[in-house]
Structures are given as C-alpha cells and as structure tokens.
Write a protein that holds these residues in place. Sequence first.
Motif, PDB file in Angstrom:
ATOM      1  N   PRO A  29       0.820  -1.222   0.000  1.00 40.73           N
ATOM      2  CA  PRO A  29       0.000   0.000   0.000  1.00 40.73           C
ATOM      3  C   PRO A  29       0.855   1.273   0.000  1.00 40.73           C
ATOM      4  CG  PRO A  29       0.088  -0.923   2.201  1.00 40.73           C
ATOM      5  CD  PRO A  29       0.874  -1.862   1.317  1.00 40.73           C
ATOM      6  N   ALA A  30       0.209   2.384  -0.337  1.00 43.82           N
ATOM      7  CA  ALA A  30       0.880   3.683  -0.333  1.00 43.82           C
ATOM      8  C   ALA A  30       1.499   3.915   1.031  1.00 43.82           C
ATOM      9  CB  ALA A  30      -0.106   4.791  -0.673  1.00 43.82           C
ATOM     10  N   GLY A  31       2.727   4.384   1.044  1.00 46.69           N
ATOM     11  CA  GLY A  31       3.401   4.677   2.307  1.00 46.69           C
ATOM     12  C   GLY A  31       4.241   3.519   2.816  1.00 46.69           C
ATOM     13  N   ALA A  32       3.998   2.302   2.279  1.00 44.72           N
ATOM     14  CA  ALA A  32       4.786   1.152   2.740  1.00 44.72           C
ATOM     15  C   ALA A  32       6.246   1.346   2.359  1.00 44.72           C
ATOM     16  CB  ALA A  32       4.242  -0.135   2.121  1.00 44.72           C
ATOM     17  N   ARG A  33       7.126   0.834   3.189  1.00 41.39           N
ATOM     18  CA  ARG A  33       8.554   0.967   2.923  1.00 41.39           C
ATOM     19  C   ARG A  33       9.022  -0.319   2.256  1.00 41.39           C
ATOM     20  NH1 ARG A  33      13.001  -0.348   5.753  1.00 41.39           N
ATOM     21  NH2 ARG A  33      14.893   0.909   5.493  1.00 41.39           N
ATOM     22  N   LEU A  34       9.769  -0.198   1.169  1.00 40.91           N
ATOM     23  CA  LEU A  34      10.331  -1.389   0.526  1.00 40.91           C
ATOM     24  C   LEU A  34      11.490  -1.892   1.389  1.00 40.91           C
ATOM     25  CD1 LEU A  34      10.559  -0.552  -3.296  1.00 40.91           C
ATOM     26  CD2 LEU A  34       8.664  -1.512  -1.984  1.00 40.91           C
ATOM     27  N   PRO A  35      11.794  -3.194   1.285  1.00 39.08           N
ATOM     28  CA  PRO A  35      12.989  -3.699   1.971  1.00 39.08           C
ATOM     29  C   PRO A  35      14.224  -2.921   1.484  1.00 39.08           C
ATOM     30  CG  PRO A  35      11.897  -5.463   0.712  1.00 39.08           C
ATOM     31  CD  PRO A  35      11.115  -4.219   0.506  1.00 39.08           C
ATOM     32  N   SER A  36      15.232  -2.810   2.289  1.00 37.76           N
ATOM     33  CA  SER A  36      16.458  -2.130   1.834  1.00 37.76           C
ATOM     34  C   SER A  36      17.041  -2.936   0.675  1.00 37.76           C
ATOM     35  CB  SER A  36      17.464  -2.025   2.980  1.00 37.76           C
ATOM     36  OG  SER A  36      18.148  -3.267   3.123  1.00 37.76           O
ATOM     37  N   ARG A  37      17.852  -2.272  -0.128  1.00 38.74           N
ATOM     38  CA  ARG A  37      18.397  -2.935  -1.308  1.00 38.74           C
ATOM     39  C   ARG A  37      19.242  -4.144  -0.916  1.00 38.74           C
ATOM     40  NH1 ARG A  37      21.622   1.697  -3.731  1.00 38.74           N
ATOM     41  NH2 ARG A  37      22.236   1.701  -1.542  1.00 38.74           N
ATOM     42  N   ARG A  38      20.051  -3.956   0.114  1.00 37.40           N
ATOM     43  CA  ARG A  38      20.892  -5.049   0.593  1.00 37.40           C
ATOM     44  C   ARG A  38      20.053  -6.236   1.064  1.00 37.40           C
ATOM     45  NH1 ARG A  38      26.141  -3.734   0.955  1.00 37.40           N
ATOM     46  NH2 ARG A  38      26.245  -1.471   0.678  1.00 37.40           N
ATOM     47  N   ALA A  39      19.036  -5.936   1.868  1.00 43.81           N
ATOM     48  CA  ALA A  39      18.212  -7.010   2.438  1.00 43.81           C
ATOM     49  C   ALA A  39      17.529  -7.806   1.333  1.00 43.81           C
ATOM     50  CB  ALA A  39      17.151  -6.409   3.377  1.00 43.81           C
ATOM     51  N   LEU A  40      16.959  -7.076   0.354  1.00 46.74           N
ATOM     52  CA  LEU A  40      16.257  -7.791  -0.715  1.00 46.74           C
ATOM     53  C   LEU A  40      17.244  -8.598  -1.556  1.00 46.74           C
ATOM     54  CD1 LEU A  40      13.573  -8.415  -2.049  1.00 46.74           C
ATOM     55  CD2 LEU A  40      13.883  -6.411  -3.510  1.00 46.74           C
ATOM     56  N   ALA A  41      18.408  -8.005  -1.823  1.00 46.95           N
ATOM     57  CA  ALA A  41      19.412  -8.714  -2.619  1.00 46.95           C
ATOM     58  C   ALA A  41      19.805 -10.010  -1.928  1.00 46.95           C
ATOM     59  CB  ALA A  41      20.632  -7.820  -2.834  1.00 46.95           C
ATOM     60  N   SER A  42      20.014  -9.918  -0.658  1.00 44.21           N
ATOM     61  CA  SER A  42      20.437 -11.110   0.075  1.00 44.21           C
ATOM     62  C   SER A  42      19.294 -12.131   0.129  1.00 44.21           C
ATOM     63  CB  SER A  42      20.922 -10.676   1.461  1.00 44.21           C
ATOM     64  OG  SER A  42      20.375 -11.484   2.460  1.00 44.21           O
ATOM     65  N   GLN A  43      18.069 -11.635   0.348  1.00 43.05           N
ATOM     66  CA  GLN A  43      16.906 -12.541   0.390  1.00 43.05           C
ATOM     67  C   GLN A  43      16.734 -13.298  -0.931  1.00 43.05           C
ATOM     68  OE1 GLN A  43      13.154 -10.489   1.015  1.00 43.05           O
ATOM     69  NE2 GLN A  43      12.012 -12.250   0.190  1.00 43.05           N
ATOM     70  N   LEU A  44      16.970 -12.584  -2.059  1.00 45.95           N
ATOM     71  CA  LEU A  44      16.743 -13.192  -3.372  1.00 45.95           C
ATOM     72  C   LEU A  44      17.993 -13.858  -3.928  1.00 45.95           C
ATOM     73  CD1 LEU A  44      14.670 -10.301  -5.003  1.00 45.95           C
ATOM     74  CD2 LEU A  44      13.790 -12.464  -4.101  1.00 45.95           C
ATOM     75  N   GLY A  45      19.104 -13.635  -3.276  1.00 43.73           N
ATOM     76  CA  GLY A  45      20.355 -14.209  -3.788  1.00 43.73           C
ATOM     77  C   GLY A  45      20.796 -13.563  -5.084  1.00 43.73           C
ATOM     78  N   VAL A  46      20.570 -12.248  -5.197  1.00 45.74           N
ATOM     79  CA  VAL A  46      21.027 -11.519  -6.394  1.00 45.74           C
ATOM     80  C   VAL A  46      21.955 -10.387  -5.940  1.00 45.74           C
ATOM     81  CG1 VAL A  46      18.909 -12.024  -7.681  1.00 45.74           C
ATOM     82  CG2 VAL A  46      19.091  -9.891  -6.380  1.00 45.74           C
ATOM     83  N   SER A  47      22.558  -9.699  -6.899  1.00 43.64           N
ATOM     84  CA  SER A  47      23.466  -8.622  -6.508  1.00 43.64           C
ATOM     85  C   SER A  47      22.668  -7.377  -6.132  1.00 43.64           C
ATOM     86  CB  SER A  47      24.425  -8.289  -7.645  1.00 43.64           C
ATOM     87  OG  SER A  47      23.719  -7.547  -8.618  1.00 43.64           O
ATOM     88  N   VAL A  48      23.289  -6.506  -5.354  1.00 47.96           N
ATOM     89  CA  VAL A  48      22.648  -5.246  -4.977  1.00 47.96           C
ATOM     90  C   VAL A  48      22.356  -4.414  -6.230  1.00 47.96           C
ATOM     91  CG1 VAL A  48      22.954  -3.073  -3.714  1.00 47.96           C
ATOM     92  CG2 VAL A  48      23.653  -5.237  -2.673  1.00 47.96           C
ATOM     93  N   ASN A  49      23.255  -4.512  -7.217  1.00 48.00           N
ATOM     94  CA  ASN A  49      23.046  -3.777  -8.470  1.00 48.00           C
ATOM     95  C   ASN A  49      21.732  -4.152  -9.143  1.00 48.00           C
ATOM     96  OD1 ASN A  49      25.147  -2.089  -8.527  1.00 48.00           O
ATOM     97  ND2 ASN A  49      26.474  -3.395  -9.813  1.00 48.00           N
ATOM     98  N   THR A  50      21.401  -5.441  -9.087  1.00 45.25           N
ATOM     99  CA  THR A  50      20.158  -5.900  -9.711  1.00 45.25           C
ATOM    100  C   THR A  50      18.957  -5.262  -9.024  1.00 45.25           C
ATOM    101  OG1 THR A  50      21.214  -7.987 -10.281  1.00 45.25           O
ATOM    102  CG2 THR A  50      18.802  -7.953 -10.281  1.00 45.25           C
ATOM    103  N   VAL A  51      18.964  -5.263  -7.701  1.00 50.02           N
ATOM    104  CA  VAL A  51      17.860  -4.644  -6.964  1.00 50.02           C
ATOM    105  C   VAL A  51      17.831  -3.139  -7.255  1.00 50.02           C
ATOM    106  CG1 VAL A  51      16.930  -4.139  -4.675  1.00 50.02           C
ATOM    107  CG2 VAL A  51      17.919  -6.394  -5.173  1.00 50.02           C
ATOM    108  N   ASP A  52      19.016  -2.547  -7.282  1.00 46.34           N
ATOM    109  CA  ASP A  52      19.135  -1.133  -7.639  1.00 46.34           C
ATOM    110  C   ASP A  52      18.416  -0.814  -8.939  1.00 46.34           C
ATOM    111  OD1 ASP A  52      20.276   0.527  -5.898  1.00 46.34           O
ATOM    112  OD2 ASP A  52      22.314   0.441  -6.740  1.00 46.34           O
ATOM    113  N   GLY A  53      18.641  -1.668  -9.939  1.00 45.71           N
ATOM    114  CA  GLY A  53      18.019  -1.471 -11.258  1.00 45.71           C
ATOM    115  C   GLY A  53      16.505  -1.456 -11.138  1.00 45.71           C
ATOM    116  N   ALA A  54      15.974  -2.406 -10.366  1.00 44.59           N
ATOM    117  CA  ALA A  54      14.522  -2.504 -10.212  1.00 44.59           C
ATOM    118  C   ALA A  54      13.986  -1.275  -9.475  1.00 44.59           C
ATOM    119  CB  ALA A  54      14.172  -3.789  -9.463  1.00 44.59           C
ATOM    120  N   TYR A  55      14.666  -0.888  -8.391  1.00 44.72           N
ATOM    121  CA  TYR A  55      14.205   0.263  -7.599  1.00 44.72           C
ATOM    122  C   TYR A  55      14.270   1.558  -8.424  1.00 44.72           C
ATOM    123  CZ  TYR A  55      13.842  -2.366  -3.181  1.00 44.72           C
ATOM    124  OH  TYR A  55      13.461  -3.235  -2.179  1.00 44.72           O
TER     125      TYR A  55
END
Lengths: 457, 457
Positions: A29-55
């Motif tokens: 929902p509006a106002g929700a905070r996305l996971p930090s880039r590092r946290a999501l990268a680690s959760q998904l097993g991808v690089s921080v750069n990849t999450v950066d691209g999406a964000y």
Amino acid sequence: MVILPGGDEPLYVAIYRQLRDQIQAGTLPAGARLPSRRALASQLGVSVNTVDGAYSQLQSEGFVESRPRSGYYVCVIDALQKLSLPGRRPETQPAQPDAVAVDFRPGGAAREKFPFSVWQRLLRSALEDPASLERTAPQGDPGLRRAVADYLYEARGVRCSVEQLILGAGTDSLLSMLSYLLPNRCTVAVENPVYNQAYRLFARMGHPVRPAEIDKQGVLVEPLEALDDVLLYTTPSHQYPLGLSMPMGRRVKLLNWAGSGRFRYIIEDDYDSEFRYDIRPLPSLQSADENGRVIYLGTFSRSVAPGLRVSYMVLPPELLRLYEAEYRRFSSQVSTVEQLALREFLVRGHFATHLNRMRVYCRAKRRRLVAALAPLEGQIRIIGEAAGHHLTVQAVNGMTERELCDAALTHGVRVYPISPYFMGPCPYDGKVLLGFGSLTDQQLEQGARALVRAWQR
Amino acid sequence: MVILPGGDEPLYVAIYRQLRDQIQAGTLPAGARLPSRRALASQLGVSVNTVDGAYSQLQSEGFVESRPRSGYYVCVIDALQKLSLPGRRPETQPAQPDAVAVDFRPGGAAREKFPFSVWQRLLRSALEDPASLERTAPQGDPGLRRAVADYLYEARGVRCSVEQLILGAGTDSLLSMLSYLLPNRCTVAVENPVYNQAYRLFARMGHPVRPAEIDKQGVLVEPLEALDDVLLYTTPSHQYPLGLSMPMGRRVKLLNWAGSGRFRYIIEDDYDSEFRYDIRPLPSLQSADENGRVIYLGTFSRSVAPGLRVSYMVLPPELLRLYEAEYRRFSSQVSTVEQLALREFLVRGHFATHLNRMRVYCRAKRRRLVAALAPLEGQIRIIGEAAGHHLTVQAVNGMTERELCDAALTHGVRVYPISPYFMGPCPYDGKVLLGFGSLTDQQLEQGARALVRAWQR
C-alpha cells in the motif's frame, strides 16, 4: 515478498515488474517501505546492483520515492477510473460487392503512358545521394523549385522567383498552409460549384466561407465588390467541375477587383492545365497579375503520378513575408528522395516528353468517348472545354441528374452527379460528370454503349 | 492589317498573337469587326483553317466573340490597373558567414548508423511495385499501419486497431489534421514549456490556446479541472524541452481528469521514446487509458531519417468517428513508395535492429558529452532523464540563460536558450539546451572543452 523467476527477461525487470504489480494491486500500500536494497538482494540471492536497477525503474516511473537516509516508499497513486466506452473499437467493414462494370469516377488519370522505368532509374539514382535522408529546406529542394519555376514560366507564363515557390504534400496540404497564413478574420469566397475539399478545409480552420457565384464566363465580380479581407478560390483555366474557361475580359475584371481593395487575394488553382486538347490554354491568371494578388497553385499528382505527393504554390510578395514570419519554421512535408527524383525528371526533359505523350493519349481517349456517345445526339450535350480528365454532360431530353445517374446504374455504369459540388442548392438539373482518365479504351466503349441504352428517350 | 511571319511558331499562333497584341494595344478597339475568315486567309495567302485556328484561340480566350451570321467582334476588356508594389520581389539573402565551430542545435539525430544500403534495397524493391505510383488509402498503407501498430504495442504498450492508426507527413501535419477535427470552440492547453510549433499551429487555426503549467512531475492537473471541451498537449515520456518523465501517479491523475469531463482529450506526443539509455521507459500514457481519451502521436523522422516524412497518430474511437465523417475524404499526404519501403523495414526486423544500435550509439554520445562536461561540476547540473538527443543544463554558478549562451558563443559554441519554449515569461533562469544528436565525437569534445572554458567561474 516472493519474487518468481521471470523467464527470458533480465532479473531486474522481473523484480521491478512483480513489485509494480503488488503496488498496483494494493498488496504494497501507499506509504509502505520497501525492503532495503541489501536485504532484498540477500533474500533473493542476487546482486545489490540488480535490486538497484529494479528500484530505479520503480522510482523513475513514480511508483516509489526515495527518502534520503531512509529508503524507498510506495507513492500515493489514485485508482484509475474506468468509464464505459461509447461502443466497441471500430474494425474494418467488409467491402460491399460492386455490380458496377464501368465506373466513370472523376479524378483518375491515365497511368499506362507513365515512363515507369525512367522514373525508377531517377529514384534509384536519387537514393544514392545521402542527402536523400536529410530534410530539405522548409519550402522544398531549391533545385526542384528552380525547375518548377522554369516549367511554370514556359508553360503557363507564371512569373516568380524561386523564393516565391513553396512545395507541399498535395493541394489540401498547401490550402491548409494558406489557411494558417491568413488572418482568422479573412473571409474565403469559393467559386460555386467548387472542388469541395477547399471550402470544408477553410471552414473547419475557422474562416468565414461564402460561395462566389459563377456564370458562363466564371466568377461574377460585382458581388465581390463589397468584400475586403478576402481570399477568392477559383479555377480559371478549367472551372472545376463544369469545365469552362474564364475569358480575358473576366480575368481583367477579377484582377482589378483584387488590386483595388484591402487584402484581396485570388487562389488560382490550375489543377489540370497540362491537359488541353484543342487549342493552347490561356496563360495563367497569375501571369497577368501586376499587383501581387494571385496565389498560383498546381500539382504533380495528375501529371506524374497520384502516389507522388508533390504540389506547389506561388506566393505573392506580401504573403511570402507572412510565410517567412509565420510558417518557415515548419518542416517540409514532402519526401526528400521524391523531390530529388522529380527534379531530375523535370531538368532532363522527361516531364515535357511525358506531358506531350499524355496529351495525345488523353485527347484520343476523350475523342473516343465523345464519338461513342454520338448516338445520344439530341439527348445530351457535352459542355466545357476539350480538356482534362472528365466530360461534363448536360441532358437536353428532360432527364434529371438523379435519373441520369440511376438509369446509368441500372445499366451497370456509374456516373457522377454535379450537385454535390455546390454550396447550397444546385441551380440547374440534368448535369453529370464522366471521368475517363483511368479507363481503358474497352471500358470507355463498353460504358458509352451502356449509357446510350440508358439515356435514350 | 499586317501579319508578320512568326519564326518557329505555327502560322495560326503567329496570326493569333498579332491580333491579340493589337486588341490589347487598342489598335483593334472594342466592338471592331475582324475581317471574315475567308478574306483574311486570302489576304495572307494561308488556308481558311489556319485563320480558323487563330480566331478560335482568340474566342476561347475571350478577346473576340462570334455573332451568328455576322462575324467576329472585339470584346470589351477593361484596362488592367497597376498598383505600385510594396517592395521588390524577394530574392535569396546571402547566408551570413558563421563563426560558430560547434553548434549544439537540438532536434538533430545521428545518421552514421543508419543502414543506408538496406534502406536503398527496400526502396528499390518498393519501386518495382506499380502500386508505388498509386495513392494509398487516406489513412496510409494498411500493411504499414499493421506493422506500426505491432511495433507500438510491443515497444510502448499502445493498444489500437489498424483503423485507429493514421499516417501523416510529419507531426505538424497530424496536428493540423487534429485541429481540423476539433470543434472550433475547443480550447487547446499546451504544456508550458512546449514544442512551440504546437501552440502556434492551434492558435492560427482558430482555437483558444492556453498554457498548462508543469512542476517536476509534469502537467499540473488541478488548474485543468475547470475546463471542458479541451485538448491537452503533453510529452509525458520525456518532457520537451526539460527532459522530465511523468511519474505514474501524475499520469493516473491526468487520465482520470480526462475521463471525467466533457470532451477532454490528451495528445501524448511520444516524440523520442525510442531513445532511453538507462532504464526502460514507462509504457505510454495511452496504454493506461481506459476511457478513450488519449491521442498517441509519434514519428519516424528521428528514428529512421529526417528526410522521411512519416509520422503516425492513434485516434481514440470517438475522434476516429469524427475523422471518418470529416477527414477521410482528404488524400494521404505521405509518399507511397516510402510507405512501402518503411513497411518492409519494420516487418523484416530492420527497424528493431537499427533502434538497438542507435540506442547504444546515442547513449555513448551522451555519456561522452556528460563526461567531457565533468570539469564544470559545481558550476552546472544536468537535469532530466538519460534520454533523447539533447541535454538540459542548469547553471548553479549564478549565470543567466543569456550569459550562458553569450559566453558559449564567444568561445565559438552555440547553445540554445530555454525561454523561447515558454508561452509568456520563463519562470526560471540559467537553463540551456545542448543537442548532441548530429554531432561527431570530435565535435562533442571540442564543444565541451570550449564550454568548460566559457562557463568556468
């Protein structure tokens, strides 16, 4: 949050897409905070750069915003309102089967005589020139304009500098340009009957439009005397669609009218002056204009090929200044490669040769049609000059326009009523048009035979 | 009466010409009777047919009239009045010598990567088709429209039927057409700043025009709420000339605005959406439009070649009905042979390949320019998306727009002020445009070095 593998698309796109879908669905929902880039990268097993691209993508599209030293937050996005559409998306209508064997549609031109291989050669060679990819000057290629100016001087007595000549993508396109140049208060008086696109165009563009009545000599000048700030549209060489030619006396009256008021201009549409079969046509009205009041208009669509969208306009000096101030910033609408090929077509004399051949050919066609209609003597009369690509036929056996068209149709032939060319009621009855430009000899004779049967009283 | 031999011209023309000159000079006054054809023929030693030819020509041009059983009489022809012209005929101004070494003119596009030989081959093969001489359907070749519709769906999410797609000879030409379709009362609100042809065009065509102010997210929706019967012109993918992209939230607000009033339409001019360098662009506004309120506009002039005058417009259903009723009678303005070649360019995948190559190439150019301007860090900021063919530069060292342009010029470089893109006063100072589309790497670096010297404070 679960991110599913995304098939062929890059990983950052898959992440972006799934986050976006969750935002749009309201799961995030509006106002929700996305996971930090590092946290999501680690959760998904991808690089921080990849999450950066999406964000970055989400941020650039306005789905999330970045707050310094805090992270990414979902933006407020209104729900998209959906109205019920007024009807379905239109799709093609299947064409109706046509029982017409011969269609005397006006406006066609013979193509058999066109020097197609010469044209192909010139276009191929224009293609070799890298300039063919560039835009020309707004008024058109100067070499082509020089060639057109020379031709118009030779053939029609038109006197103009290359600067006064403007190329456009068809007559309608040049009329639009003129409408743009004129002050909105300017009235447009159109010959009645008339090429009906002309008045529709000016009317839609905000100009008051009024009919200018004609007699057998062309436009009546007296009713125009009261008008200033006015543009008169006329076809003096070959009145469209009646086929009459304006005699010298009327021309002078018209020019004197234009020269004696405030902002009075004449558009001389010389649409088919190349096709006169008995005598040489009178030089253009423009050639007799000493006061800079005539705008001369013509096209290569009839004389070269309909698929070639090149027409031309000669502006008198005062309007040229308006053009330069108001319009020159617009790009040319005419294909560059066709301008280059057409320039060579004119310069190397192919155009002159082609016109001569076409004139002979069309005259023969016209004669063939007139001869084939001879059994109708006493029933119909052919009016207008021996010129152009259509006959104007006047019934003298009492048949109305409607009866002429209907009787023809029951014999498998389509002819064209003249009344649609009038603004307001058509002042006479029993006139129709027979275009012959694009018909074969066989079609002409077949059509004429059917008309003889249809119109015999 | 003396008839002199006429050189190369046919005898009847010589006779005609000399009689005409005498009429125009008044030697043969109005009302005078010409000699009978027989008498003149015998006097000149020519055939009666020759005299006939001359008299017919004179009659057809209105210099004489025939009275049955009496002969030919000179007509009354008014003297032609001649006013003094307001100035001479204009002739070409010699171009001023240009001291500018590098011109960062916006609007250019790189040509080096264009697959010229592929294009030539396709155009040559289109030329083999006799259909290349014919006019296409008014909306354009159906095969090309299908290919454009497929491309727009794939690349920009645009949803339309082939019927909704209309081809024109450039963006200005399609804007003219739209202006023609709209009721005259319809207000046109243009994003401010804006591609300035757009508002000039609508204003000249009789529409009330007003600015629509923008913030960093694009057009402000609140000031539009009071308006009905309105067309909003906007560039949501890449605001022209500021280079901003409209985020999703604003897009939805705008679509909801359009969907909720009477006759509210949005022109989405997606003029250079093909050229995004960092992230994928947001799909078109049209793709999110559920209410048939968006007119989508684009062009091949930037992505293929400026000399190719082909642009396209997607009309929503309600406007398509207006088009069908009002405009379909007008001929297509687009060259047929180029439509056929372009169709194959798209269908055979050359367009996709070319765009990919161009994107890589233009991104490299942009990066090169940005890198070469790096010494100006702290003096200027580059704003807008990494996209298109120009940079928007904001001075942060206090220089005004005027100072930026003048300082550049004294170092032999032309940059472009942003204020001319505003209707009314420019609300901020110190912004200029640097077009890089048509510059070589060497020019880019030379130009950037000069700017570093010019703008260093």
